[in-house]
Design a protein around this motif. Sequence first.
Motif, PDB file in Angstrom:
ATOM      1  N   VAL A   1     101.513  39.365  -0.628  1.00 36.11           N
ATOM      2  CA  VAL A   1     102.843  39.202  -1.316  1.00 36.11           C
ATOM      3  C   VAL A   1     103.539  40.560  -1.493  1.00 36.11           C
ATOM      4  O   VAL A   1     104.654  40.768  -1.311  1.00 36.11           O
ATOM      5  CB  VAL A   1     102.434  38.332  -2.551  1.00 36.11           C
ATOM      6  CG1 VAL A   1     103.959  38.463  -3.379  1.00 36.11           C
ATOM      7  CG2 VAL A   1     102.105  37.106  -2.058  1.00 36.11           C
ATOM      8  N   GLU A   2     102.772  41.594  -2.000  1.00 34.86           N
ATOM      9  CA  GLU A   2     103.397  42.955  -2.402  1.00 34.86           C
ATOM     10  C   GLU A   2     103.908  43.685  -1.237  1.00 34.86           C
ATOM     11  O   GLU A   2     104.969  44.028  -1.216  1.00 34.86           O
ATOM     12  CB  GLU A   2     102.367  43.692  -3.117  1.00 34.86           C
ATOM     13  CG  GLU A   2     102.908  45.213  -3.732  1.00 34.86           C
ATOM     14  CD  GLU A   2     101.861  46.009  -4.294  1.00 34.86           C
ATOM     15  OE1 GLU A   2     102.125  47.181  -4.512  1.00 34.86           O
ATOM     16  OE2 GLU A   2     100.655  45.505  -4.444  1.00 34.86           O
ATOM     17  N   VAL A   3     103.107  43.535  -0.425  1.00 33.25           N
ATOM     18  CA  VAL A   3     103.255  44.492   1.077  1.00 33.25           C
ATOM     19  C   VAL A   3     104.583  43.925   1.703  1.00 33.25           C
ATOM     20  O   VAL A   3     105.521  44.277   2.253  1.00 33.25           O
ATOM     21  CB  VAL A   3     102.142  44.614   1.715  1.00 33.25           C
ATOM     22  CG1 VAL A   3     102.504  45.131   3.050  1.00 33.25           C
ATOM     23  CG2 VAL A   3     101.098  45.543   1.320  1.00 33.25           C
ATOM     24  N   ALA A   4     104.597  42.433   1.596  1.00 34.20           N
ATOM     25  CA  ALA A   4     105.819  41.781   2.257  1.00 34.20           C
ATOM     26  C   ALA A   4     106.932  41.794   1.523  1.00 34.20           C
ATOM     27  O   ALA A   4     107.971  41.785   2.419  1.00 34.20           O
ATOM     28  CB  ALA A   4     105.286  40.101   2.302  1.00 34.20           C
ATOM     29  N   GLY A   5     106.838  41.981   0.476  1.00 35.19           N
ATOM     30  CA  GLY A   5     108.343  42.221  -0.398  1.00 35.19           C
ATOM     31  C   GLY A   5     108.681  43.563  -0.063  1.00 35.19           C
ATOM     32  O   GLY A   5     109.900  43.778   0.150  1.00 35.19           O
ATOM     33  N   LEU A   6     107.929  44.724   0.206  1.00 38.77           N
ATOM     34  CA  LEU A   6     108.359  46.057   0.914  1.00 38.77           C
ATOM     35  C   LEU A   6     108.786  45.704   2.204  1.00 38.77           C
ATOM     36  O   LEU A   6     109.767  46.460   2.518  1.00 38.77           O
ATOM     37  CB  LEU A   6     107.354  47.093   0.629  1.00 38.77           C
ATOM     38  CG  LEU A   6     106.702  47.392  -0.645  1.00 38.77           C
ATOM     39  CD1 LEU A   6     105.550  48.171  -0.744  1.00 38.77           C
ATOM     40  CD2 LEU A   6     107.510  47.870  -1.602  1.00 38.77           C
ATOM     41  N   LEU A   7     107.999  44.954   2.977  1.00 39.83           N
ATOM     42  CA  LEU A   7     108.604  44.816   4.395  1.00 39.83           C
ATOM     43  C   LEU A   7     109.948  44.278   4.507  1.00 39.83           C
ATOM     44  O   LEU A   7     110.610  44.511   5.305  1.00 39.83           O
ATOM     45  CB  LEU A   7     107.421  44.007   5.098  1.00 39.83           C
ATOM     46  CG  LEU A   7     107.706  43.889   6.700  1.00 39.83           C
ATOM     47  CD1 LEU A   7     107.468  45.023   7.493  1.00 39.83           C
ATOM     48  CD2 LEU A   7     106.617  42.772   7.336  1.00 39.83           C
ATOM     49  N   GLY A   8     110.066  43.200   3.644  1.00 40.00           N
ATOM     50  CA  GLY A   8     111.347  42.412   3.413  1.00 40.00           C
ATOM     51  C   GLY A   8     112.497  43.304   2.933  1.00 40.00           C
ATOM     52  O   GLY A   8     113.796  43.381   3.432  1.00 40.00           O
TER      53      GLY A   8
END
Length: 267
Positions: A156-163
Amino acid sequence: MERIGLIAGNGQLPFLFAREARTRGLEVVVVAHRGETDPALEAQVASFTWVRLGQVDKIVRTFQKAGVARAAMAGGIGRVKALTEARPDLGAVRIISRIRSFRDDTLLRAIADYFESHGVTIVAPTDYLSEVLCPVGHLAGPKLHTAQEQDVALGVEVAGLLGKADVGQTVVVRNGHVLALEAVEGTDETIRRGGKLGGKGAVVVKRCKPGQDLRFDLPAAGPRTLEVMREVGAAVLALEAGRTVLLDAPQLFKAAESQGITVVGVS
């Protein structure tokens, strides 16, 4: 009868939108993208017109002729095809000339502004599909164990940065290691790549971009997602609750139970 426009891409979301719009007494006027939209959609709507990717003015003319004042975008467009098969018309050229970035959100907002300048307001498809949004909590399959919960949190944390970088929506994690990030290849190939690198037991996380415009490109998951996960032995599918579209949720949950794959909605 009031009409609503549908700018259709691939997948099942255009069918879900058309069905719900009909139940609300709306005639659905579809503009479908060649090579992306399922032709079977034509039998379920009042009007159906094919366009090639980039034919913005043809979409505008179709809606204006049909008296459409509101339209939604539903379904994906393959990013590789977008790069190789687009046929921009004058309207698309005008849109491109006004933007400084070709990131998804920037481009889609510019397209929406162009439609609205021609009398067609772009609305969120989820305004009509709230019942297919992912709920929060454990949805199917075995309960998460501690290591999986930690992998979900990392994803969830990494996907937020990716997004935030407007790159993709999907992250594959296993045992605290990020195995794959979604880019132009799309969700399925991201899962396959992550599974090949990390082996069985991977956790797949899918979430919206921070501050995402809900009119465009919402994350979606369905039975096809589980098929790809099964190919590589992925164990968990974690989806952002309230902002991820579930395609054929009953079949999705049934398949997850039979395959021993956990599905959870996370806030």
